[in-house]
Design an enzyme around this catalytic site. Sequence first.
Site, PDB file in Angstrom:
ATOM      1  N   ASP A 205     -21.254  44.230  79.959  1.00  0.00           N
ATOM      2  CA  ASP A 205     -21.687  45.310  80.831  1.00  0.00           C
ATOM      3  C   ASP A 205     -22.997  44.893  81.482  1.00  0.00           C
ATOM      4  O   ASP A 205     -23.906  44.418  80.804  1.00  0.00           O
ATOM      5  CB  ASP A 205     -21.882  46.603  80.034  1.00  0.00           C
ATOM      6  CG  ASP A 205     -22.257  47.770  80.928  1.00  0.00           C
ATOM      7  OD1 ASP A 205     -21.548  48.009  81.920  1.00  0.00           O
ATOM      8  OD2 ASP A 205     -23.271  48.425  80.640  1.00  0.00           O
ATOM      9  N   GLU A 288     -17.275  44.376  85.087  1.00  0.00           N
ATOM     10  CA  GLU A 288     -16.953  45.585  85.853  1.00  0.00           C
ATOM     11  C   GLU A 288     -17.203  45.348  87.328  1.00  0.00           C
ATOM     12  O   GLU A 288     -18.159  44.663  87.711  1.00  0.00           O
ATOM     13  CB  GLU A 288     -17.815  46.750  85.360  1.00  0.00           C
ATOM     14  CG  GLU A 288     -17.422  48.097  85.929  1.00  0.00           C
ATOM     15  CD  GLU A 288     -18.231  49.232  85.335  1.00  0.00           C
ATOM     16  OE1 GLU A 288     -17.901  50.398  85.623  1.00  0.00           O
ATOM     17  OE2 GLU A 288     -19.186  48.966  84.584  1.00  0.00           O
ATOM     18  N   CYS A 362     -21.024  60.291  69.232  1.00  0.00           N
ATOM     19  CA  CYS A 362     -19.731  60.889  69.583  1.00  0.00           C
ATOM     20  C   CYS A 362     -19.545  62.196  68.804  1.00  0.00           C
ATOM     21  O   CYS A 362     -19.632  62.203  67.570  1.00  0.00           O
ATOM     22  CB  CYS A 362     -18.600  59.922  69.267  1.00  0.00           C
ATOM     23  SG  CYS A 362     -16.956  60.605  69.589  1.00  0.00           S
ATOM     24  N   CYS A 365     -16.066  61.738  66.332  1.00  0.00           N
ATOM     25  CA  CYS A 365     -16.032  60.893  65.127  1.00  0.00           C
ATOM     26  C   CYS A 365     -17.419  60.585  64.586  1.00  0.00           C
ATOM     27  O   CYS A 365     -17.539  59.818  63.617  1.00  0.00           O
ATOM     28  CB  CYS A 365     -15.289  59.590  65.422  1.00  0.00           C
ATOM     29  SG  CYS A 365     -16.089  58.552  66.671  1.00  0.00           S
ATOM     30  N   ASP A 372     -24.842  50.296  76.504  1.00  0.00           N
ATOM     31  CA  ASP A 372     -24.321  49.082  77.125  1.00  0.00           C
ATOM     32  C   ASP A 372     -23.341  48.355  76.203  1.00  0.00           C
ATOM     33  O   ASP A 372     -22.321  47.828  76.666  1.00  0.00           O
ATOM     34  CB  ASP A 372     -25.475  48.153  77.513  1.00  0.00           C
ATOM     35  CG  ASP A 372     -26.368  48.752  78.582  1.00  0.00           C
ATOM     36  OD1 ASP A 372     -25.847  49.521  79.403  1.00  0.00           O
ATOM     37  OD2 ASP A 372     -27.576  48.462  78.594  1.00  0.00           O
TER      38      ASP A 372
END
Length: 396
Positions: A205, A288, A362, A365, A372
Amino acid sequence: MKNNGGELLIKINQAIKMRIYPTGVQKEMLNKTFGCCRLLWNQMLAERNGVYQLLKENSEALREHKYKTEKEYKMEFKFMKEVDSKALQSTTQHLIEAFNNFFKGLKETRKVGYPKFKSKKNKQSYTTYNVNANIKIDFAGKRIKLPKLKTWIKYRDDRIFAEPIRHVTVSKTKSGKYFVAIIIEKELDVTPMVELREDRIGAFDMSASEFLVGEGENFCNPRFYRSSEAKLKRLHRQLSRKKKGSQNRWKARLRLVRYYEKILNQKHDWVHKTTFNLAKKYDAVILEDLNIQAMQQFNSGLSKSVSLDFSWHQFITILKYKLEWRGKFYQEVGRFFPSSKLCSICGYKNKSLELAEREWICPECSAHHLRDENASINLKKEGIRLLQEKGIVIIT
């Protein structure tokens, strides 16, 4: 084209750029060629601009208009006959290509600049072609023979090649250094890989602070421009204080130009070494597809990073051909893929994630993510899926 061994035979144009050291008489002829090519470019561009203003209401007449050729300009400017005719012909072709790229960009909604007039204050260059062996090179004596120059020019380089020379581009930098880029055609026997080990696939990234962030590996941005910014400002101030037309102003300008060249050479060297390491270590590299033009609009450190500290487009271009020459793969993931917002563990999409948030947890989870690094993991998963769609077998 494939040979009997199943390998792919590809032809590439390789450029070998080296510095040359012309004598005073040789410099005079090179500078005269630079000037004639620059004059021809400006005259032809001015002619096209004028014709467009006259015939812009009549599209059919504009399409059928016959522009003057370099031969007609040589009749008008007699001194053009003293320089290499192939250099003048290549100038015409380059201008036509520039217009074709501009109009093609308009059709494809890409931003391609309109051809501009050339100035002798900028970098000078001309291209000439090898016809009837009029371009020769002596590796033992480290000298090169160019058209219209009666004597050999010394150069400094240790590379030796056996392939014939297609054409050369002679250039002069703002600081007065002369270079020649020799273009040769090489044939490579490349065996395209059909199976890739997952641990030999690298996904990264782009980060303004670290440049490339991967799973457990980073490629840092050396920030050549930022580290030199203070000295650049000082040199600019010194130049602005000198009297225009004075010898001191010329010396201050030369110091500034040489420092800019040093920064540029540092970036080029770093880009080639980084891309070489990536192409050597990985069988596939996943990145990307970034909208660099949009990033440059931000008045932040990100804009300065992608435009001055490194050139993303140049990096990608060099990385692509170094992987291709080894039978390896470069895979881009679409710019709208939410690599940063997806949880790499459970796949939850964090729609509220802001650009300033470099870490997040998150809610599904409870996994803790570095932005990154999490994005690089998601890019790898998506990149592997795209490679498999092309028929590449991934070995875990």
